[in-house]
Scaffold this active site. Structure first.
Site, mmCIF file in Angstrom:
data_model
loop_
_atom_site.group_PDB
_atom_site.id
_atom_site.type_symbol
_atom_site.label_atom_id
_atom_site.label_comp_id
_atom_site.label_asym_id
_atom_site.label_seq_id
_atom_site.Cartn_x
_atom_site.Cartn_y
_atom_site.Cartn_z
ATOM 1 C CG ASP A 173 -1.957 1.098 1.201
ATOM 2 O OD1 ASP A 173 -1.672 2.168 0.624
ATOM 3 O OD2 ASP A 173 -3.059 0.892 1.741
ATOM 4 C CD GLU A 263 -20.162 -6.578 -9.919
ATOM 5 O OE1 GLU A 263 -21.024 -5.882 -9.319
ATOM 6 O OE2 GLU A 263 -19.136 -7.002 -9.379
ATOM 7 C CG HIS A 281 -20.990 -6.577 -5.635
ATOM 8 N ND1 HIS A 281 -20.581 -5.730 -6.635
ATOM 9 C CD2 HIS A 281 -20.522 -6.035 -4.489
ATOM 10 C CE1 HIS A 281 -19.909 -4.705 -6.118
ATOM 11 N NE2 HIS A 281 -19.855 -4.875 -4.817
ATOM 12 C CG LEU A 282 -23.402 -12.357 -2.106
ATOM 13 C CD1 LEU A 282 -23.444 -13.800 -1.614
ATOM 14 C CD2 LEU A 282 -24.801 -11.770 -2.180
#
Length: 531
Positions: A173, A263, A281-282
């Protein structure tokens, strides 16, 4: 009149009640988001719009939303909002990035377990009456190296949970400091090293130009043989076709994806491959998360509409309710300083330099910058505000710079704005007195003390006798009452200025009469929004 908010997607009753309890006039139409024409027809009646993912806030919707001030998305993703168009229209776009952090992080951990032990395929096989115990040989997580790409809010939770599973955690990061990495008990590494060492790789970054296809074919080929890839962040971070090829070749042992480049995903290169776990996409789909984000967006929108507090905005600096109270007079001053220069400047602006001194240097400078730029831009575009002004300035190539310094003069704090054009530099400084009223304290380097009024007159002249008399006589003949009169000069006999606060707008006839005296180089009526 109470602010009006439209809720056009499903939100919990508790969230709707928050609006009502705060005194907001709320219109709850949870199916409206799917009716584009009806939304266009009524959106102009509302100050706020609360949505989930069904409502599409397009440029066309924003054009029709003549009173709209804020769009609140209950959730983190705002792909259904045209943020650029919203910014240009001066509409704040908020999301709720923290309401589903735990839920999304837990889903990533669950997906990691699922792909490590091939749980979905083993379950399907067993449901089919088979008993293929030897077929589903898994791997332990204990002792494995987890590579986390993006160690922010959600990534940080994943790191914490993974350490609880006794995994070795390494993180890539660019914004992760060595100190923060140490506190998180993770090893900070470069991306190439993470790819080379990790047994599992999980992504937790937004989709930006810098992160798009961060796991490209080239980078996927750098990974450790037998690696397993988890993506519960955003579609488009991974080259899905390249990953499918590497899964088929055996270089990648498994993958678990909750998000996809396109999506809804009805077909995808990953579908149908062995040891690939896919969910629709849960990541944020738990009862707790859906309730949390709904309550958060209701609180955030209410705070903004009632107090001016800005939280989790994607196109506006955040300002807490406490900051809004303290900063209120300074935000007004910043706007007045910008407005003065905007009204005085006719040529294109190249740069805006803002100096913050003393107590104001410790405030939310991003918000103050926006107020200054909005003030400057209002002359050319009266509809501009703190949201749209920085966007317009950027489009015009105007460079904005800030400097902050410790208290350096007689005032506890002040703001000085300097505008640079091809021909000149023009500057003005101001402060806020203990009564909360903004004051101009310096123009063109000449010290003054001028209260800001709705109608003002600014003049420049040589420091000679007769100036006060000429101003007073001309205003008196025109029936213009002077509420406040301030003079300043650089030196005796040198350049001097006067700034008058008057009870009504100074018309062109009065300005001409002053110019005809031959005493003034510049005569400029000014208007300020003091409400």
């Amino acid at each position: 009149m109470a602010p009006k908010v439209l809720i056009s997607d499903e939100l919990s009753d508790a969230a709707v009640q928050i609006f009502r309890d705060r005194g907001i006039d709320v219109d709850f139409q949870p199916k409206l988001g799917k009716d584009k024409e009806k939304l266009l027809e009524i959106i102009g009646n509302y100050d706020g719009l609360a949505i989930r993912s069904a409502t599409k806030v397009t440029e066309k919707v924003l054009e029709a939303a003549t009173n709209l001030k804020v769009v609140g998305r209950a959730g983190i993703g705002v792909d259904n909002v045209d943020k650029e168009a919203a910014s240009k229209k001066g509409v704040i776009v908020m999301n709720t990035p923290f309401g589903n952090m735990i839920t999304t992080a837990e889903h990533a951990i669950a997906m990691m377990f699922a792909v490590a032990r091939q749980i979905p395929e083993a379950s399907a096989s067993t449901h089919a009456g088979k008993w293929e115990k030897s077929k589903f040989m898994g791997v332990e997580l204990t002792g494995k190296t987890l590579g986390v790409i993006g160690a922010g809010n959600i990534g940080g939770i994943v790191c914490d949970r993974a350490r609880g599973l006794h995994m070795k955690v390494i993180a890539y990061d660019p914004y992760l400091s060595d100190e923060k990495a140490s506190k998180m008990h993770v090893e900070k590494v470069e991306l190439d090293e993470l790819l080379r060492r990790a047994d599992f790789i999980t992504l937790h970054v937004p989709l930006t130009d810098a992160t798009r296809n961060i796991l490209s074919r080239e980078n996927l080929e750098k990974t450790k043989p037998g690696v397993r890839i988890i993506n519960c962040a955003r579609g488009g971070l991974v080259d899905e076709q390249a990953l499918a090829d590497l899964l088929k070749s055996g270089h990648v042992a498994g993958a678990a994806f909750d998000v996809f480049a396109e999506e809804p995903a009805t077909e995808n290169p990953l579908f149908g491959l062995p040891n690939v776990v896919c969910t629709p996409h849960l990541g944020a789909s738990t009862t707790e998360a859906q309730e949390n984000v709904a309550l958060q967006v209701a609180e955030q929108m209410s705070d903004y509409l009632l107090t001016g507090a800005v939280t989790n905005a994607l196109n506006m600096p955040s300002v807490t309710a406490e900051e809004a109270k303290v900063m209120g007079p300074w935000v007004k001053l910043a706007g007045h300083l910008g407005s003065f220069i905007g009204q005085m400047t006719d040529e294109p602006i190249k740069a805006i330099n803002i100096l913050y001194d003393g107590v104001v240097a410790e405030m939310n400078l991003a918000a103050l910058n926006s107020a200054v730029v909005a003030g400057i831009m209002k002359r050319a575009n009266p509809d501009v505000n703190m949201v749209s002004a920085p966007v317009i300035a950027k489009e015009r190539g105007i460079k904005i710079s800030t400097t902050n310094q410790d208290k350096s003069g007689a005032f506890d704090g002040y703001i000085k704005v300097t505008v640079v054009t091809e021909k000149r530099e023009r500057s003005i400084a101001g402060t806020v007195f203990s009564d909360g009223k903004p004051r101009f304290i310096q123009i063109k380097g000449i010290n003054i003390d001028a209260e800001v009024g709705a109608h003002m007159l600014y003049t420049t002249n040589e420091d000679v006798p007769g100036i006060i008399g000429a101003l007073g006589m001309t205003m008196g003949k025109a029936g213009v009452n002077i509420a406040n009169f301030t003079l300043g000069r650089a030196a005796a006999g040198g350049e001097a200025i006067a700034i008058l606060y008057v009870d009504e707008a100074v018309n062109e006839a009065v300005c001409k009469a002053l110019k005809d005296t031959g005493l003034f180089q510049q005569v400029k009526p000014l208007e300020f929004d003091v409400n």
